[in-house]
Design an enzyme around this catalytic site. Structure first.
Site, PDB file in Angstrom:
ATOM      1  N   HIS A  97      -0.699 -10.158  10.243  1.00  0.00           N
ATOM      2  CA  HIS A  97       0.261 -10.236   9.150  1.00  0.00           C
ATOM      3  C   HIS A  97       0.940  -8.892   8.956  1.00  0.00           C
ATOM      4  O   HIS A  97       0.337  -7.839   9.170  1.00  0.00           O
ATOM      5  CB  HIS A  97      -0.413 -10.681   7.842  1.00  0.00           C
ATOM      6  CG  HIS A  97      -1.635  -9.894   7.487  1.00  0.00           C
ATOM      7  ND1 HIS A  97      -2.850 -10.098   8.085  1.00  0.00           N
ATOM      8  CD2 HIS A  97      -1.824  -8.906   6.590  1.00  0.00           C
ATOM      9  CE1 HIS A  97      -3.747  -9.277   7.580  1.00  0.00           C
ATOM     10  NE2 HIS A  97      -3.137  -8.520   6.676  1.00  0.00           N
ATOM     11  N   HIS A  99       2.715  -6.568   6.134  1.00  0.00           N
ATOM     12  CA  HIS A  99       2.896  -6.360   4.692  1.00  0.00           C
ATOM     13  C   HIS A  99       4.304  -5.835   4.433  1.00  0.00           C
ATOM     14  O   HIS A  99       4.720  -4.849   5.055  1.00  0.00           O
ATOM     15  CB  HIS A  99       1.923  -5.290   4.170  1.00  0.00           C
ATOM     16  CG  HIS A  99       0.478  -5.678   4.167  1.00  0.00           C
ATOM     17  ND1 HIS A  99      -0.139  -6.204   3.058  1.00  0.00           N
ATOM     18  CD2 HIS A  99      -0.471  -5.605   5.131  1.00  0.00           C
ATOM     19  CE1 HIS A  99      -1.425  -6.418   3.333  1.00  0.00           C
ATOM     20  NE2 HIS A  99      -1.647  -6.070   4.588  1.00  0.00           N
TER      21      HIS A  99
END
Ligand code: AMP
Ligand code: ZN
Length: 129
Positions: A97, A99
């Site tokens: 992922h 951010h």
């Protein structure tokens, strides 16, 4: 199944910011700034370092688009864009992922590089080649 795969599957609710065939972006449930968003590939890769390069490219394109959108709509002054790899780097969810952390002038200091004693850069270059 990992928690982000469960989100992709629809088993765990989320605030979806963006979605297409390959990528999902949603608000971080425990935000570190207003608008803190996570961009993930729908396919499971443990981290950026193991992500398929084409999926990685797509994730980063979406991250750029959303980064601009968040900055404009929320009036952010800057943004930290980062991906933790491994527990030693603070990765807690082992599904790649990115951010997007909008930053505002005078907000709390969130990310700071402490700095180390300068290494021997020549030796270091040799080592990594
Ligand atoms: P990292 O520590 O880089 O692996 O980041 C994982 C992030 O995922 C953290 O900032 C968590 O707050 C966030 N997170 C964990 N579970 C959820 C969830 N169910 N929905 C949204 N964000 C989550
Ligand atoms: Zn997963």
């Amino acid at each position: 199944m990992c928690i982000f795969c469960s989100i992709v599957k629809g088993d765990i609710p989320n605030y979806t910011v963006y979605e297409d065939e390959k990528v999902l972006a949603f608000f971080d449930v425990n935000p570190t700034s207003v608008g803190h968003t996570l961009v993930i590939p729908k396919a499971h890769y443990s981290s950026l370092l193991t992500c398929d390069p084409e999926d990685l490219t797509h994730v980063m394109k979406v991250a750029q688009k959303l980064g601009n959108q968040l900055k404009e709509k929320l009036g952010a002054d800057g943004m930290n864009i980062l991906s933790n790899v491994g527990a030693a780097a603070g990765q807690s969810v082992e599904h790649f992922h990115v951010h997007l952390i909008p930053r505002y002038e005078n907000d709390a200091e969130i990310i700071k590089f402490a700095g180390i004693e300068k290494p021997n850069f020549e030796e270091l270059l040799e080592k990594i080649k």
